[in-house]
Design a protein around this motif. Sequence first.
Motif, mmCIF file in Angstrom:
data_model
loop_
_atom_site.group_PDB
_atom_site.id
_atom_site.type_symbol
_atom_site.label_atom_id
_atom_site.label_comp_id
_atom_site.label_asym_id
_atom_site.label_seq_id
_atom_site.Cartn_x
_atom_site.Cartn_y
_atom_site.Cartn_z
ATOM 1 N N MET A 40 3.404 9.468 4.566
ATOM 2 C CA MET A 40 2.934 8.501 5.740
ATOM 3 C C MET A 40 2.556 8.945 6.582
ATOM 4 O O MET A 40 3.219 10.518 7.037
ATOM 5 N N PRO A 41 1.207 8.453 7.051
ATOM 6 C CA PRO A 41 0.619 9.331 7.923
ATOM 7 C C PRO A 41 1.342 8.309 9.630
ATOM 8 O O PRO A 41 0.516 8.119 10.252
ATOM 9 N N MET A 42 2.440 8.875 10.294
ATOM 10 C CA MET A 42 2.864 8.758 11.008
ATOM 11 C C MET A 42 2.645 9.984 12.346
ATOM 12 O O MET A 42 3.145 11.114 11.224
ATOM 13 N N PRO A 43 2.371 10.059 13.461
ATOM 14 C CA PRO A 43 2.667 8.723 14.084
ATOM 15 C C PRO A 43 1.020 7.986 14.026
ATOM 16 O O PRO A 43 0.243 8.713 13.537
ATOM 17 N N TRP A 44 0.935 6.999 13.999
ATOM 18 C CA TRP A 44 -0.344 6.197 14.105
ATOM 19 C C TRP A 44 -0.437 5.328 15.139
ATOM 20 O O TRP A 44 0.212 4.922 15.836
ATOM 21 N N ASP A 45 -1.459 5.811 15.854
ATOM 22 C CA ASP A 45 -2.511 5.538 17.303
ATOM 23 C C ASP A 45 -3.469 4.579 17.132
ATOM 24 O O ASP A 45 -4.130 4.320 16.413
ATOM 25 N N PHE A 46 -2.719 2.461 18.005
ATOM 26 C CA PHE A 46 -3.679 1.461 17.594
ATOM 27 C C PHE A 46 -4.963 1.752 17.747
ATOM 28 O O PHE A 46 -5.869 2.426 18.723
ATOM 29 N N ARG A 47 -5.534 1.281 16.671
ATOM 30 C CA ARG A 47 -7.789 1.425 17.185
ATOM 31 C C ARG A 47 -7.948 0.102 16.664
ATOM 32 O O ARG A 47 -6.715 -0.721 15.952
ATOM 33 N N PRO A 48 -8.570 -0.364 17.135
ATOM 34 C CA PRO A 48 -9.256 -1.597 17.077
ATOM 35 C C PRO A 48 -9.671 -2.315 15.061
ATOM 36 O O PRO A 48 -9.657 -1.219 14.533
ATOM 37 N N LEU A 49 -8.954 -3.538 15.157
ATOM 38 C CA LEU A 49 -9.504 -3.563 13.429
ATOM 39 C C LEU A 49 -10.229 -4.992 12.996
ATOM 40 O O LEU A 49 -10.061 -5.831 13.854
ATOM 41 N N GLU A 50 -11.659 -4.465 12.683
ATOM 42 C CA GLU A 50 -12.813 -5.693 12.571
ATOM 43 C C GLU A 50 -12.489 -5.809 11.132
ATOM 44 O O GLU A 50 -12.448 -5.743 10.534
ATOM 45 N N GLY A 51 -12.394 -7.821 11.296
ATOM 46 C CA GLY A 51 -12.755 -8.561 9.559
ATOM 47 C C GLY A 51 -14.204 -9.442 10.121
ATOM 48 O O GLY A 51 -14.727 -8.579 10.990
ATOM 49 N N ALA B 95 -6.411 -12.482 10.052
ATOM 50 C CA ALA B 95 -5.830 -11.109 10.601
ATOM 51 C C ALA B 95 -4.925 -10.114 10.263
ATOM 52 O O ALA B 95 -4.718 -9.066 10.352
ATOM 53 N N ALA B 96 -4.109 -11.380 9.049
ATOM 54 C CA ALA B 96 -2.476 -10.515 8.657
ATOM 55 C C ALA B 96 -3.064 -9.592 7.300
ATOM 56 O O ALA B 96 -2.548 -8.877 7.017
ATOM 57 N N ALA B 97 -3.956 -10.159 6.621
ATOM 58 C CA ALA B 97 -4.337 -9.029 5.532
ATOM 59 C C ALA B 97 -5.100 -8.282 6.365
ATOM 60 O O ALA B 97 -5.240 -6.852 5.856
ATOM 61 N N LEU B 98 -5.619 -7.701 7.414
ATOM 62 C CA LEU B 98 -5.717 -6.494 8.233
ATOM 63 C C LEU B 98 -5.180 -5.416 8.594
ATOM 64 O O LEU B 98 -5.458 -4.884 8.113
ATOM 65 N N LEU B 99 -4.224 -6.498 8.726
ATOM 66 C CA LEU B 99 -3.034 -5.799 9.494
ATOM 67 C C LEU B 99 -1.820 -5.346 7.985
ATOM 68 O O LEU B 99 -1.879 -4.030 7.675
ATOM 69 N N LEU B 100 -2.379 -5.754 6.204
ATOM 70 C CA LEU B 100 -1.546 -5.634 5.205
ATOM 71 C C LEU B 100 -2.508 -4.590 4.844
ATOM 72 O O LEU B 100 -2.080 -3.569 4.269
ATOM 73 N N ASP B 101 -4.223 -4.248 4.991
ATOM 74 C CA ASP B 101 -4.533 -3.190 4.186
ATOM 75 C C ASP B 101 -4.728 -1.641 5.241
ATOM 76 O O ASP B 101 -3.774 -1.088 4.899
ATOM 77 N N LEU B 102 -3.636 -1.952 6.230
ATOM 78 C CA LEU B 102 -4.034 -0.640 6.925
ATOM 79 C C LEU B 102 -2.359 -0.314 6.781
ATOM 80 O O LEU B 102 -2.314 0.618 5.725
ATOM 81 N N ALA B 103 -1.656 -1.312 6.332
ATOM 82 C CA ALA B 103 -0.119 -1.078 5.858
ATOM 83 C C ALA B 103 -0.301 -0.472 4.434
ATOM 84 O O ALA B 103 0.961 0.471 4.344
ATOM 85 N N PHE B 104 -0.906 -0.754 3.456
ATOM 86 C CA PHE B 104 -0.875 -0.626 1.851
ATOM 87 C C PHE B 104 -1.923 0.855 2.063
ATOM 88 O O PHE B 104 -1.679 1.164 0.423
ATOM 89 N N GLY B 105 -2.736 0.709 3.150
ATOM 90 C CA GLY B 105 -4.071 1.429 2.784
ATOM 91 C C GLY B 105 -3.440 2.789 4.206
ATOM 92 O O GLY B 105 -2.820 4.102 2.855
ATOM 93 N N GLU B 106 -3.664 3.327 4.623
ATOM 94 C CA GLU B 106 -3.989 4.692 5.517
ATOM 95 C C GLU B 106 -2.656 4.464 6.459
ATOM 96 O O GLU B 106 -2.346 5.651 6.380
ATOM 97 N N LEU B 107 -1.575 3.395 6.194
ATOM 98 C CA LEU B 107 -0.648 3.792 6.569
ATOM 99 C C LEU B 107 0.567 4.408 5.380
ATOM 100 O O LEU B 107 1.311 4.901 5.690
ATOM 101 N N GLY B 108 0.137 4.239 4.346
ATOM 102 C CA GLY B 108 0.806 4.218 3.025
ATOM 103 C C GLY B 108 2.062 4.086 2.725
ATOM 104 O O GLY B 108 3.185 4.223 2.110
ATOM 105 N N LEU B 109 2.162 3.061 3.329
ATOM 106 C CA LEU B 109 3.783 1.906 3.095
ATOM 107 C C LEU B 109 3.518 1.090 1.242
ATOM 108 O O LEU B 109 2.704 1.383 0.942
ATOM 109 N N HIS B 110 4.988 0.857 1.963
ATOM 110 C CA HIS B 110 5.826 0.150 -0.137
ATOM 111 C C HIS B 110 5.564 -1.490 0.107
ATOM 112 O O HIS B 110 5.392 -1.698 -0.878
ATOM 113 N N ARG B 111 6.528 -1.944 1.539
ATOM 114 C CA ARG B 111 6.501 -2.946 1.234
ATOM 115 C C ARG B 111 6.207 -3.474 2.833
ATOM 116 O O ARG B 111 6.695 -2.602 3.875
ATOM 117 N N VAL B 112 6.037 -4.647 2.998
ATOM 118 C CA VAL B 112 5.621 -5.650 3.413
ATOM 119 C C VAL B 112 6.564 -6.793 3.753
ATOM 120 O O VAL B 112 5.997 -7.966 3.130
#
Length: 185
Positions: free
Chosen positions: A1-12, A117-134
């Motif tokens: 899992m690529p952590m730490p992750w520093d916030f950057r704006p997410l565009e929808g 907005a939630a979909a942007l965070l779920l894309d981040l979670a399951f993409g770049e962050l490599g999370l398993h469950r939200v």
Amino acid sequence: MPMPWDFRPLEGARVRLDLLREDDFDALYAIQSDPDVCRYLLYEPRSRGRVQEVLERDAAATRLGEADSFVQPAIRDAAGRLIGTMYFKIASVEDKTAEIGWLLDPRFQGQGYAREAAALLLDLAFGELGLHRVYAELDPRNAASVALCLRLGMRHEAHFREHMWFKGDWADTGIYAILAHEWRG
């Protein structure tokens, strides 16, 4: 899992998730002091002083890394106005799990902004962050949040009866969740 992750704006398509700023105070105060907005939240309508404290705390939360680290970005519309906030907290690094939540100005509810907005965070979670469950933990009487969870493809995992003493009465807690492979599917 690529952590730490520093916030950057997410565009929808219609929203941008960005850090809270000092000039968001009036809009944030209007939302967090509204009794109807706070009905299902863990806090009562907030004073100006408390909103200022929360704004400073949440604006400074810019890194996800260890358990309990969180970001609470602003949801901005196409004009850049604050229309709500998201909440995203790492619940467990080992289990690759996070919690998600949202708060939206009533004037913008029912228009798909929170879903985007939630979909942007779920894309981040399951993409770049490599999370398993939200998961989302919410008051099941909040029909709008329950409906949003279902629109996001989250499943109802648990319903805890009279789980907490809440604003002078016993209240239930609902848990909705989605797994990485379900989000990608």
